[in-house]
Design a protein around this motif. Structure first.
Motif, PDB file in Angstrom:
ATOM      1  N   VAL A 230       0.820  -1.211   0.000  1.00  0.00           N
ATOM      2  CA  VAL A 230       0.000   0.000   0.000  1.00  0.00           C
ATOM      3  C   VAL A 230       0.856   1.265   0.000  1.00  0.00           C
ATOM      4  O   VAL A 230       0.596   2.202  -0.756  1.00  0.00           O
ATOM      5  N   PHE A 231       1.886   1.298   0.847  1.00  0.00           N
ATOM      6  CA  PHE A 231       2.632   2.540   1.066  1.00  0.00           C
ATOM      7  C   PHE A 231       3.962   2.620   0.338  1.00  0.00           C
ATOM      8  O   PHE A 231       4.550   3.698   0.253  1.00  0.00           O
ATOM      9  N   ASN A 232       4.450   1.495  -0.155  1.00  0.00           N
ATOM     10  CA  ASN A 232       5.708   1.483  -0.898  1.00  0.00           C
ATOM     11  C   ASN A 232       5.458   0.750  -2.215  1.00  0.00           C
ATOM     12  O   ASN A 232       5.996  -0.319  -2.464  1.00  0.00           O
ATOM     13  N   VAL A 233       4.616   1.350  -3.025  1.00  0.00           N
ATOM     14  CA  VAL A 233       4.117   0.707  -4.240  1.00  0.00           C
ATOM     15  C   VAL A 233       5.257   0.292  -5.167  1.00  0.00           C
ATOM     16  O   VAL A 233       5.212  -0.792  -5.754  1.00  0.00           O
ATOM     17  N   GLU A 234       6.278   1.119  -5.283  1.00  0.00           N
ATOM     18  CA  GLU A 234       7.386   0.783  -6.178  1.00  0.00           C
ATOM     19  C   GLU A 234       8.043  -0.532  -5.750  1.00  0.00           C
ATOM     20  O   GLU A 234       8.357  -1.381  -6.592  1.00  0.00           O
ATOM     21  N   HIS A 235       8.257  -0.695  -4.463  1.00  0.00           N
ATOM     22  CA  HIS A 235       8.853  -1.932  -3.965  1.00  0.00           C
ATOM     23  C   HIS A 235       7.906  -3.110  -4.203  1.00  0.00           C
ATOM     24  O   HIS A 235       8.331  -4.184  -4.639  1.00  0.00           O
ATOM     25  N   GLY A 236       6.636  -2.913  -3.913  1.00  0.00           N
ATOM     26  CA  GLY A 236       5.646  -3.960  -4.139  1.00  0.00           C
ATOM     27  C   GLY A 236       5.607  -4.396  -5.596  1.00  0.00           C
ATOM     28  O   GLY A 236       5.496  -5.588  -5.899  1.00  0.00           O
ATOM     29  N   MET A 237       5.705  -3.427  -6.502  1.00  0.00           N
ATOM     30  CA  MET A 237       5.714  -3.741  -7.940  1.00  0.00           C
ATOM     31  C   MET A 237       6.976  -4.532  -8.295  1.00  0.00           C
ATOM     32  O   MET A 237       6.900  -5.494  -9.074  1.00  0.00           O
ATOM     33  N   ALA A 238       8.108  -4.133  -7.750  1.00  0.00           N
ATOM     34  CA  ALA A 238       9.354  -4.844  -8.028  1.00  0.00           C
ATOM     35  C   ALA A 238       9.272  -6.289  -7.529  1.00  0.00           C
ATOM     36  O   ALA A 238       9.705  -7.217  -8.229  1.00  0.00           O
ATOM     37  N   VAL A 239       8.714  -6.488  -6.336  1.00  0.00           N
ATOM     38  CA  VAL A 239       8.556  -7.842  -5.791  1.00  0.00           C
ATOM     39  C   VAL A 239       7.597  -8.651  -6.656  1.00  0.00           C
ATOM     40  O   VAL A 239       7.861  -9.815  -6.982  1.00  0.00           O
TER      41      VAL A 239
ATOM     42  N   LEU B  47      -0.523  -9.016 -10.056  1.00  0.00           N
ATOM     43  CA  LEU B  47      -0.917  -7.813  -9.303  1.00  0.00           C
ATOM     44  C   LEU B  47       0.049  -6.653  -9.507  1.00  0.00           C
ATOM     45  O   LEU B  47       0.136  -5.768  -8.669  1.00  0.00           O
ATOM     46  N   ALA B  48       0.771  -6.656 -10.625  1.00  0.00           N
ATOM     47  CA  ALA B  48       1.739  -5.597 -10.871  1.00  0.00           C
ATOM     48  C   ALA B  48       1.094  -4.357 -11.482  1.00  0.00           C
ATOM     49  O   ALA B  48       1.652  -3.698 -12.331  1.00  0.00           O
ATOM     50  N   ALA B  49      -0.095  -4.051 -11.029  1.00  0.00           N
ATOM     51  CA  ALA B  49      -0.760  -2.795 -11.364  1.00  0.00           C
ATOM     52  C   ALA B  49      -1.010  -2.087 -10.035  1.00  0.00           C
ATOM     53  O   ALA B  49      -1.415  -2.720  -9.059  1.00  0.00           O
ATOM     54  N   GLU B  50      -0.764  -0.809  -9.992  1.00  0.00           N
ATOM     55  CA  GLU B  50      -0.785  -0.073  -8.730  1.00  0.00           C
ATOM     56  C   GLU B  50      -2.073  -0.284  -7.934  1.00  0.00           C
ATOM     57  O   GLU B  50      -2.034  -0.603  -6.745  1.00  0.00           O
ATOM     58  N   SER B  51      -3.220  -0.137  -8.562  1.00  0.00           N
ATOM     59  CA  SER B  51      -4.481  -0.261  -7.822  1.00  0.00           C
ATOM     60  C   SER B  51      -4.718  -1.694  -7.352  1.00  0.00           C
ATOM     61  O   SER B  51      -5.187  -1.924  -6.234  1.00  0.00           O
ATOM     62  N   ALA B  52      -4.381  -2.688  -8.176  1.00  0.00           N
ATOM     63  CA  ALA B  52      -4.540  -4.094  -7.787  1.00  0.00           C
ATOM     64  C   ALA B  52      -3.601  -4.434  -6.635  1.00  0.00           C
ATOM     65  O   ALA B  52      -3.991  -5.116  -5.678  1.00  0.00           O
ATOM     66  N   LEU B  53      -2.392  -3.944  -6.726  1.00  0.00           N
ATOM     67  CA  LEU B  53      -1.404  -4.196  -5.681  1.00  0.00           C
ATOM     68  C   LEU B  53      -1.846  -3.578  -4.354  1.00  0.00           C
ATOM     69  O   LEU B  53      -1.777  -4.227  -3.306  1.00  0.00           O
ATOM     70  N   GLN B  54      -2.315  -2.347  -4.412  1.00  0.00           N
ATOM     71  CA  GLN B  54      -2.749  -1.686  -3.189  1.00  0.00           C
ATOM     72  C   GLN B  54      -4.005  -2.348  -2.609  1.00  0.00           C
ATOM     73  O   GLN B  54      -4.124  -2.492  -1.394  1.00  0.00           O
ATOM     74  N   GLY B  55      -4.913  -2.774  -3.457  1.00  0.00           N
ATOM     75  CA  GLY B  55      -6.098  -3.496  -2.979  1.00  0.00           C
ATOM     76  C   GLY B  55      -5.714  -4.798  -2.293  1.00  0.00           C
ATOM     77  O   GLY B  55      -6.248  -5.143  -1.231  1.00  0.00           O
ATOM     78  N   ALA B  56      -4.781  -5.524  -2.900  1.00  0.00           N
ATOM     79  CA  ALA B  56      -4.291  -6.760  -2.289  1.00  0.00           C
ATOM     80  C   ALA B  56      -3.592  -6.462  -0.970  1.00  0.00           C
ATOM     81  O   ALA B  56      -3.725  -7.227   0.001  1.00  0.00           O
ATOM     82  N   GLY B  57      -2.892  -5.349  -0.911  1.00  0.00           N
ATOM     83  CA  GLY B  57      -2.214  -4.963   0.323  1.00  0.00           C
ATOM     84  C   GLY B  57      -3.187  -4.668   1.449  1.00  0.00           C
ATOM     85  O   GLY B  57      -2.977  -5.069   2.600  1.00  0.00           O
ATOM     86  N   VAL B  58      -4.278  -3.979   1.124  1.00  0.00           N
ATOM     87  CA  VAL B  58      -5.306  -3.692   2.134  1.00  0.00           C
ATOM     88  C   VAL B  58      -5.914  -4.996   2.633  1.00  0.00           C
ATOM     89  O   VAL B  58      -6.075  -5.202   3.843  1.00  0.00           O
ATOM     90  N   LEU B  59      -6.235  -5.902   1.715  1.00  0.00           N
ATOM     91  CA  LEU B  59      -6.785  -7.203   2.103  1.00  0.00           C
ATOM     92  C   LEU B  59      -5.805  -7.963   2.994  1.00  0.00           C
ATOM     93  O   LEU B  59      -6.192  -8.531   4.020  1.00  0.00           O
TER      94      LEU B  59
END
Length: 133
Positions: free
Chosen positions: A25-34, A43-55
């Motif tokens: 959610v808060f470090n999207v660039e790192h989440g995308m890299a992972v 889930l390498a799309a910002e909104s999908a990644l953040q939604g998965a992070g909230v879940l």
């Protein structure tokens, strides 16, 4: 001692999910890299990644307090099995003798997965939980 052990296990495993979710959610660039490196871009799309992070954070918090364990423990196993599969070569070959790019620091993914199964196996014995209050 059993209640303290289960409580510590639940808190540590749940909080790990909160940390991983917060990173998405808060470090999207790192989440995308992972996501790109270990999860084939899933889930390498910002909104999908953040939604998965909230879940992931919500599931983690539910694990920490012991709420809806019948539902969140299997979700926790699902999250942790995905992580285990993503770093499987490091679990099978931690020193990189066979697989290039292995990393011994990922071996604890197997321990985290096993601990997640333990929470399910000992769910009935865990009494210090919100849903029993």
């Amino acid at each position: 001692m059993q209640q303290i052990s289960l409580l510590l296990l639940r808190i540590s495993l749940g909080w790990l999910l909160v940390i991983w979710g917060a990173d998405k959610v808060f470090n999207v660039e790192h989440g995308m890299a992972v996501a790109n490196k270990f999860y084939f871009g899933f889930l390498a799309a910002e909104s999908a990644l953040q939604g998965a992070g909230v879940l992931q954070m919500l599931v983690g918090l539910a694990v920490v307090v012991g709420f809806a364990r019948r539902w969140v423990y299997p979700l926790q196993v699902l999250f942790n099995s995905a992580s285990l599969l993503a770093v499987a070569k490091s679990v099978l070959d931690p020193w990189g003798w066979v697989f290039s790019g292995s990393n011994a620091l990922f071996y604890p993914s197997l321990i985290i997965f096993a601990a997640s199964l333990l929470l399910i196996a000992f769910r009935a014995e865990d009494r210090w939980v919100l849903e029993r209050a």
